[in-house]
Design a protein around this motif. Structure first.
Motif, PDB file in Angstrom:
ATOM      1  N   LYS A 170       0.830  -1.202   0.000  1.00 62.56           N
ATOM      2  CA  LYS A 170       0.000   0.000   0.000  1.00 62.56           C
ATOM      3  C   LYS A 170       0.870   1.259   0.000  1.00 62.56           C
ATOM      4  O   LYS A 170       0.621   2.194  -0.762  1.00 62.56           O
ATOM      5  N   THR A 192      -6.470   1.143  -0.663  1.00 62.38           N
ATOM      6  CA  THR A 192      -6.890   0.104   0.273  1.00 62.38           C
ATOM      7  C   THR A 192      -6.392  -1.249  -0.200  1.00 62.38           C
ATOM      8  O   THR A 192      -6.255  -1.485  -1.399  1.00 62.38           O
ATOM      9  N   GLU A 193      -6.123  -2.116   0.760  1.00 65.24           N
ATOM     10  CA  GLU A 193      -5.683  -3.481   0.470  1.00 65.24           C
ATOM     11  C   GLU A 193      -6.716  -4.462   1.001  1.00 65.24           C
ATOM     12  O   GLU A 193      -7.246  -4.265   2.089  1.00 65.24           O
ATOM     13  N   GLN A 194      -6.972  -5.496   0.212  1.00 64.33           N
ATOM     14  CA  GLN A 194      -7.876  -6.563   0.638  1.00 64.33           C
ATOM     15  C   GLN A 194      -7.257  -7.895   0.258  1.00 64.33           C
ATOM     16  O   GLN A 194      -6.741  -8.045  -0.849  1.00 64.33           O
ATOM     17  N   GLU A 195      -7.323  -8.845   1.175  1.00 64.73           N
ATOM     18  CA  GLU A 195      -6.898 -10.207   0.865  1.00 64.73           C
ATOM     19  C   GLU A 195      -8.033 -10.911   0.138  1.00 64.73           C
ATOM     20  O   GLU A 195      -9.176 -10.871   0.586  1.00 64.73           O
ATOM     21  N   LEU A 215      -3.606 -10.414  -3.209  1.00 65.50           N
ATOM     22  CA  LEU A 215      -3.874  -9.098  -2.640  1.00 65.50           C
ATOM     23  C   LEU A 215      -4.534  -8.206  -3.688  1.00 65.50           C
ATOM     24  O   LEU A 215      -4.083  -8.144  -4.831  1.00 65.50           O
ATOM     25  N   ILE A 223      -5.467  -4.320  -4.487  1.00 64.17           N
ATOM     26  CA  ILE A 223      -5.209  -2.930  -4.125  1.00 64.17           C
ATOM     27  C   ILE A 223      -6.164  -2.059  -4.920  1.00 64.17           C
ATOM     28  O   ILE A 223      -6.172  -2.112  -6.150  1.00 64.17           O
ATOM     29  N   VAL A 262      -0.644  -9.815  -6.753  1.00 66.11           N
ATOM     30  CA  VAL A 262      -1.321  -8.549  -6.494  1.00 66.11           C
ATOM     31  C   VAL A 262      -2.097  -8.119  -7.731  1.00 66.11           C
ATOM     32  O   VAL A 262      -1.633  -8.286  -8.857  1.00 66.11           O
ATOM     33  N   VAL A 269      -4.231  -4.609  -9.104  1.00 62.42           N
ATOM     34  CA  VAL A 269      -4.452  -3.185  -8.845  1.00 62.42           C
ATOM     35  C   VAL A 269      -5.671  -2.725  -9.638  1.00 62.42           C
ATOM     36  O   VAL A 269      -5.748  -2.956 -10.845  1.00 62.42           O
TER      37      VAL A 269
END
Length: 76
Positions: free
Chosen positions: A2, A22-25, A30, A32, A70, A72
């Motif tokens: 982040k 914001t980050e969410q699993e 991940l 973003i 990740v 985005v």
């Protein structure tokens, strides 16, 4: 991750105080999500999507070094 995204974007936009990352699993890794002032949306996306593609590529390289996946997204 982040902080890395914030570091990249805060220098590009005119309203850095309105930048939200914001980050969410998720099951895939991940997620973003980037939220910016509507006036800065064009700067974040760039002509033909070049800026956001570059940000995504940099994040993917860093994620590969860290051994994570990740994704985005730019929230509207």
């Amino acid at each position: 991750m982040k902080n890395f995204v914030e570091y990249l974007l805060v220098r590009l936009i005119d309203h850095p105080d309105e930048l939200q990352v914001t980050e969410q699993e998720t099951a895939e890794g991940l997620l973003i999500q980037i939220t910016v002032n509507p006036e800065d949306m064009g700067r974040v996306i760039g002509k033909g999507g070049k800026v956001i593609k570059s940000v995504r590529k940099l994040v993917q390289v860093k994620a590969a070094r860290d051994g994570i996946r990740v994704r985005v997204e730019v929230a509207e």
